[in-house]
Scaffold this active site. Structure first.
Site, short mmCIF file in Angstrom:
data_model
loop_
_atom_site.label_atom_id
_atom_site.label_comp_id
_atom_site.label_asym_id
_atom_site.label_seq_id
_atom_site.Cartn_x
_atom_site.Cartn_y
_atom_site.Cartn_z
CB VAL A 1 7.26 0.03 -7.68
CG1 VAL A 1 6.56 -1.06 -8.49
CG2 VAL A 1 6.60 0.15 -6.31
CE LYS B 1 -1.95 4.37 -2.98
NZ LYS B 1 -0.54 4.14 -3.41
CD GLU C 1 -3.49 -8.72 -9.24
OE1 GLU C 1 -3.93 -8.43 -8.10
OE2 GLU C 1 -4.14 -9.36 -10.08
CG ASP D 1 -2.79 3.95 0.28
OD1 ASP D 1 -2.16 4.14 -0.77
OD2 ASP D 1 -2.92 2.84 0.81
CE LYS E 1 -3.24 0.78 -1.62
NZ LYS E 1 -2.34 0.37 -0.50
#
Length: 427
Positions: free
Chosen positions: A12, A100, A124, A196, A200
């Site tokens: 990322v 996250k 975001e 995961d 979220k």
């Protein structure tokens, strides 16, 4: 000039560097000022890489540079990411993150630090990768009470379930394929066990219902028990199976969970396949709205991070409030949550039930010859009016229950050998 520092030059982080540099004129125009990457922090060396000239190994270099306005944290994991974010916000530097784990656990704390130091904390990309959902939730869907949020929040599990459904492959075989293609980690536990997706949905629920939802409180199931037989029955319902993160207000109580669900064709999430993610939100005035796209990947996720960078640049020296109160949201128990179930039973558990049926529990031959009929009759007696599905050669009975609470289901099922049970998603 808006100076950005990127913490972590992995998938990322390198994507963020590329987006800011390749689309620099566009990013700067949207930000209202020139945006440039002044530092990249990583322990590794990157000889010949475009970021080599701005690479540093000491966070304090960034922290002590008053020219740095925005810090992008893409390191992943809890520490030192959390510590770095806290220090940055205390220094008045806005933070944009895709992390996250940190957002789910310390989101309110970091938002509070941003308010106190007149900067911003944006996240975001922490849910849905490149899918814009956080900002619409906090800025656009503000006139509605959120009735529910249900989402396919993990591309790895969605890829596995899609391949199982379309090609009839076993879970273990598809997992190996996903690992070869880079969709699943060498240790896939966080994905396949639902952890995961749990982080979220905790973030989304905290924003939608305006109080801290601790991910440790969220009931979580993974997909490891799903088999081809489950898909065989799902097809009879014109449905598929998806791992959903769900937050829902039901009878005045907020519930949150991650679990496999039967998703029928009239549900917008039915057609979300492969590695794609989607979040379906139901507002009391708006109705249903769905956000769909790539939930991971370098450039899609980086695109969402850079959108936060632009927002932070436009609001330099001004905090944008995000409603996420510190009071803990007490979640309703799954024992109370009501849903229908697809259930597969292969036998009767209690010896006493066998005695009631035959008068002689040793008459195994008679039981095997009449097993399907016996199970069907027992299901009718215990579960009431159910919808039976085409069976598997008399070895088991599959049926769909009426809506019932988790506790009611467990009580009704206690004398059966339950091969699997999957909740059914309603709209």
């Amino acid at each position: 000039m808006i100076n950005v520092a990127i913490l972590g030059y992995g998938v990322v982080g390198s994507g963020v560097y590329k987006v800011i540099n390749d689309n620099n004129s566009h990013v700067s125009r949207r930000a209202g000022d020139d945006v440039r990457v002044k530092y990249v922090l990583d322990l590794r060396e990157f000889p010949g890489d475009p970021a080599e000239d701005v690479l540093v190994h000491d966070f304090d270099v960034i922290l002590n540079d008053d020219e740095v306005d925005i810090i992008v944290e893409t390191m992943g994991g809890v520490e030192p990411a959390h510590t770095f974010e806290v220090k940055a916000l205390k220094a008045g530097k806005s933070v944009c993150t895709s992390n996250k784990e940190v957002v789910a656990k310390w989101g309110f704390e970091l938002l509070q630090l941003a308010r106190e130091n007149n900067c911003n904390f944006f996240f975001e990309a922490s849910v849905g990768g490149g899918i814009p959902v956080i900002r619409p939730l906090i800025n656009c869907i503000t006139a509605d009470h959120v009735k529910s949020i249900s989402g396919i929040l993990n591309g790895t599990t969605n890829y596995i379930l899609t391949k199982m459904a379309e090609e009839g492959l076993a879970f273990e075989d598809v997992l190996k394929d996903a690992q070869k293609k880079g969709y699943a980690e060498k240790n896939p536990e966080a994905d396949i066990e639902g952890y995961d997706a749990c982080r979220k949905i905790a973030i989304l629920a905290s924003l939608a219902y305006e109080r801290q939802v601790d991910y440790e409180d969220i009931y979580t199931e993974g997909i490891t028990k799903i088999t081809g037989i489950d898909f065989w029955y799902a097809n009879q319902l014109d449905a598929s199976i998806k791992l959903l993160g769900l937050a829902k207000r039901q009878n005045g109580v907020v519930y949150a969970m991650v679990a496999p669900f039967i998703v029928k064709q009239d549900n917008p999430l039915y057609g979300v396949c492969d590695v794609f993610n989607a979040i379906l939100l139901d507002g009391d005035m708006l109705g249903d709205v769905m956000f769909y796209g790539k939930g991971a990947g370098s450039l899609p996720t980086a695109s969402a991070v850079v959108s936060d960078v632009i927002e932070a640049a436009k609001n330099k020296g001004r905090n944008i409030p995000i409603l996420w109160r510190p009071e803990k949201r007490q979640l309703g128990s799954v024992d109370v949550f009501e849903t229908s179930y697809l259930v597969r039973v292969s036998g009767l558990k209690a010896v006493d039930r066998l005695k009631e049926t035959f008068g002689n529990p040793s008459d195994e031959l008679r039981y095997e010859r009449n097993k399907e009929e016996i199970l069907t009759n027992e299901v009718k007696k215990v579960f009431g009016n159910v919808k039976f599905l085409m069976g598997q050669d008399g070895e088991e009975v599959a049926f769909v229950t009426k809506p019932m609470s988790g506790a009611e289901f467990e009580k009704a099922a206690e004398d059966f050998v339950v091969e699997n049970r999957i909740r059914i998603a309603d709209l």
